[in-house]
Design a protein around this motif. Structure first.
Motif, mmCIF file in Angstrom:
data_model
loop_
_atom_site.group_PDB
_atom_site.id
_atom_site.type_symbol
_atom_site.label_atom_id
_atom_site.label_comp_id
_atom_site.label_asym_id
_atom_site.label_seq_id
_atom_site.Cartn_x
_atom_site.Cartn_y
_atom_site.Cartn_z
ATOM 1 N N ALA A 162 48.411 -17.225 -16.714
ATOM 2 C CA ALA A 162 49.082 -16.032 -16.179
ATOM 3 C C ALA A 162 48.755 -14.751 -16.931
ATOM 4 O O ALA A 162 49.337 -13.702 -16.633
ATOM 5 C CB ALA A 162 50.589 -16.254 -16.189
ATOM 6 N N GLN A 163 47.822 -14.802 -17.883
ATOM 7 C CA GLN A 163 47.508 -13.601 -18.646
ATOM 8 C C GLN A 163 46.747 -12.586 -17.801
ATOM 9 O O GLN A 163 46.176 -12.903 -16.758
ATOM 10 C CB GLN A 163 46.710 -13.972 -19.890
ATOM 11 C CG GLN A 163 47.506 -14.810 -20.883
ATOM 12 C CD GLN A 163 46.715 -15.102 -22.141
ATOM 13 O OE1 GLN A 163 45.555 -15.487 -22.084
ATOM 14 N NE2 GLN A 163 47.340 -14.913 -23.292
ATOM 15 N N ARG A 164 46.723 -11.346 -18.277
ATOM 16 C CA ARG A 164 46.053 -10.288 -17.519
ATOM 17 C C ARG A 164 44.564 -10.568 -17.348
ATOM 18 O O ARG A 164 43.995 -10.378 -16.272
ATOM 19 C CB ARG A 164 46.264 -8.941 -18.227
ATOM 20 C CG ARG A 164 45.659 -7.754 -17.460
ATOM 21 C CD ARG A 164 45.925 -6.459 -18.188
ATOM 22 N NE ARG A 164 47.349 -6.172 -18.250
ATOM 23 C CZ ARG A 164 48.032 -5.562 -17.279
ATOM 24 N NH1 ARG A 164 47.402 -5.188 -16.167
ATOM 25 N NH2 ARG A 164 49.317 -5.331 -17.418
ATOM 26 N N SER A 165 43.916 -11.031 -18.398
ATOM 27 C CA SER A 165 42.487 -11.333 -18.338
ATOM 28 C C SER A 165 42.239 -12.579 -17.493
ATOM 29 O O SER A 165 43.030 -13.531 -17.511
ATOM 30 C CB SER A 165 41.936 -11.560 -19.745
ATOM 31 O OG SER A 165 40.623 -12.094 -19.688
ATOM 32 N N ASP A 166 41.120 -12.590 -16.782
ATOM 33 C CA ASP A 166 40.733 -13.732 -15.963
ATOM 34 C C ASP A 166 40.058 -14.840 -16.763
ATOM 35 O O ASP A 166 39.710 -15.882 -16.201
ATOM 36 C CB ASP A 166 39.744 -13.264 -14.881
ATOM 37 C CG ASP A 166 40.396 -13.138 -13.508
ATOM 38 O OD1 ASP A 166 41.559 -13.553 -13.368
ATOM 39 O OD2 ASP A 166 39.731 -12.623 -12.595
ATOM 40 N N SER A 167 39.846 -14.640 -18.048
ATOM 41 C CA SER A 167 38.996 -15.550 -18.838
ATOM 42 C C SER A 167 39.418 -17.012 -18.702
ATOM 43 O O SER A 167 38.603 -17.886 -18.368
ATOM 44 C CB SER A 167 39.016 -15.145 -20.312
ATOM 45 O OG SER A 167 38.536 -13.832 -20.474
ATOM 46 N N ASN A 168 40.674 -17.311 -18.974
ATOM 47 C CA ASN A 168 41.133 -18.700 -18.874
ATOM 48 C C ASN A 168 41.127 -19.195 -17.435
ATOM 49 O O ASN A 168 40.755 -20.345 -17.164
ATOM 50 C CB ASN A 168 42.540 -18.839 -19.461
ATOM 51 C CG ASN A 168 42.540 -18.837 -20.971
ATOM 52 O OD1 ASN A 168 41.649 -19.400 -21.606
ATOM 53 N ND2 ASN A 168 43.526 -18.187 -21.564
ATOM 54 N N ARG A 169 41.537 -18.351 -16.509
ATOM 55 C CA ARG A 169 41.584 -18.766 -15.096
ATOM 56 C C ARG A 169 40.196 -19.125 -14.577
ATOM 57 O O ARG A 169 40.046 -20.073 -13.800
ATOM 58 C CB ARG A 169 42.197 -17.661 -14.232
ATOM 59 C CG ARG A 169 43.704 -17.540 -14.371
ATOM 60 C CD ARG A 169 44.283 -16.585 -13.349
ATOM 61 N NE ARG A 169 43.887 -15.204 -13.575
ATOM 62 C CZ ARG A 169 44.493 -14.373 -14.413
ATOM 63 N NH1 ARG A 169 45.520 -14.787 -15.130
ATOM 64 N NH2 ARG A 169 44.080 -13.123 -14.550
ATOM 65 N N GLN A 170 39.182 -18.382 -14.990
ATOM 66 C CA GLN A 170 37.836 -18.684 -14.515
ATOM 67 C C GLN A 170 37.360 -20.037 -15.024
ATOM 68 O O GLN A 170 36.744 -20.814 -14.277
ATOM 69 C CB GLN A 170 36.868 -17.583 -14.960
ATOM 70 C CG GLN A 170 37.083 -16.265 -14.219
ATOM 71 C CD GLN A 170 35.995 -15.255 -14.521
ATOM 72 O OE1 GLN A 170 34.820 -15.511 -14.293
ATOM 73 N NE2 GLN A 170 36.377 -14.104 -15.034
ATOM 74 N N VAL A 171 37.646 -20.332 -16.276
ATOM 75 C CA VAL A 171 37.296 -21.644 -16.819
ATOM 76 C C VAL A 171 38.100 -22.731 -16.105
ATOM 77 O O VAL A 171 37.560 -23.777 -15.715
ATOM 78 C CB VAL A 171 37.564 -21.694 -18.342
ATOM 79 C CG1 VAL A 171 37.358 -23.112 -18.874
ATOM 80 C CG2 VAL A 171 36.668 -20.714 -19.074
ATOM 81 N N GLN A 172 39.377 -22.489 -15.929
ATOM 82 C CA GLN A 172 40.260 -23.495 -15.334
ATOM 83 C C GLN A 172 39.922 -23.792 -13.879
ATOM 84 O O GLN A 172 39.942 -24.955 -13.460
ATOM 85 C CB GLN A 172 41.716 -23.036 -15.470
ATOM 86 C CG GLN A 172 42.209 -23.059 -16.915
ATOM 87 C CD GLN A 172 43.499 -22.289 -17.138
ATOM 88 O OE1 GLN A 172 44.062 -21.708 -16.199
ATOM 89 N NE2 GLN A 172 43.978 -22.267 -18.376
ATOM 90 N N ILE A 173 39.598 -22.763 -13.087
ATOM 91 C CA ILE A 173 39.289 -23.024 -11.680
ATOM 92 C C ILE A 173 37.969 -23.794 -11.558
ATOM 93 O O ILE A 173 37.814 -24.642 -10.663
ATOM 94 C CB ILE A 173 39.261 -21.726 -10.839
ATOM 95 C CG1 ILE A 173 39.318 -22.051 -9.335
ATOM 96 C CG2 ILE A 173 38.046 -20.882 -11.162
ATOM 97 C CD1 ILE A 173 40.567 -22.741 -8.888
#
Length: 265
Positions: A162-173
């Motif tokens: 849920a952080q502002r940066s997409d960094s973790n979300r991109q890895v996770q998706i």
């Protein structure tokens, strides 16, 4: 004569009712609900836990499968005796699988899958949180479901960073889609992806799965919603979308629930 007429009328009414049910309950369809339940805390009631409000949303949608995010299990804030996923499943007459994201408040917090179909197998996949980002650990939950007609479906549920940066979300998706592409069964994925249409995260999702909506109606905030971050998606070519709606329920959670009806091809 009067009794005969009453009997005839009752037969006709029963026949009409049966026809209406047949028209609604189309064989081979699957009703899916995705809902970030905010640990059953209504935004307008700061410290209140109102699980019956979440249960009513589920009951009204009459789903076959439910993907839940932000679920409390035996936490101080929701009640040490309360397993939210099991309680909701029991009320709805469904099976359940809870996958812990983190330890929280003396208990656990994560995602869950509820299903009216028997659950044959469950798995919990930890997703990557990049070092130094201070992101909350996230997971992918999957449940292999036994459908009528000796068919099987893999239901998946997740809640991305849920952080502002997409960094973790991109890895996770990327991890989520890699896991789901390896499955030998038709897959339905639902959850809070914390990313809107047109972002790199949703673009990556769209490379591998088909969403139930294109110009998706917004799901947050619940009052005057502006962005859609809650999605249902599936293995390309395996389903036909019969319905996609965002349910305008503004009390029970800080997200609007998403409901889709799919036909397995």
């Amino acid at each position: 004569m009067r009794n005969s007429l009453l009997l005839l009328l009752s037969v006709i009414l029963a026949s009409c009712a049966g026809s209406r049910r047949a028209a609604v309950e189309t064989p081979g369809t699957i009703n899916v609900l995705s809902y970030n339940i905010h640990h059953a805390n209504p935004p307008s009631e700061k410290d209140k836990i109102d699980l019956p409000a979440i249960a009513r949303v589920i009951s009204n949608a009459a789903p076959d499968i439910v993907a839940l995010q932000e679920v409390d299990v035996h936490t101080d804030r929701s009640g040490k005796d309360l397993h939210q996923a099991e309680a909701l499943a029991k009320q709805a007459g469904m099976h359940s699988f809870f996958a812990k994201g983190i330890d929280y408040g003396g208990g656990e917090y994560g995602v869950a899958i509820l299903s009216k179909f028997p659950i044959l197998e469950t798995k919990r996949y930890p997703l990557t949180t990049l070092p130094g980002t201070n992101g909350e650990p996230r997971v992918l939950a999957t449940a292999l479901l036994q459908l009528p007609g000796n068919k099987r479906l893999l239901m998946a549920c997740t809640h991305l960073d849920a952080q502002r940066s997409d960094s973790n979300r991109q890895v996770q998706i990327r991890e989520v889609t890699e896991i789901l592409q390896k499955q030998p069964y038709p897959v339905v994925l639902a959850g809070d992806l914390n990313a809107a249409n047109g972002t790199p995260v949703i673009n990556e999702l769209d490379k591998h799965l088909t969403r139930t909506c294109d110009n998706c109606a917004p799901t947050i905030p619940v009052i005057n919603p502006r962005r859609c971050i809650d999605f249902i998606a599936f293995t390309p070519g395996k389903f036909e979308v019969l319905k996609h709606v965002v349910i305008p329920e503004t009390y029970a959670s800080d997200h609007l629930p998403v409901n889709a009806v799919l036909r397995l091809r």
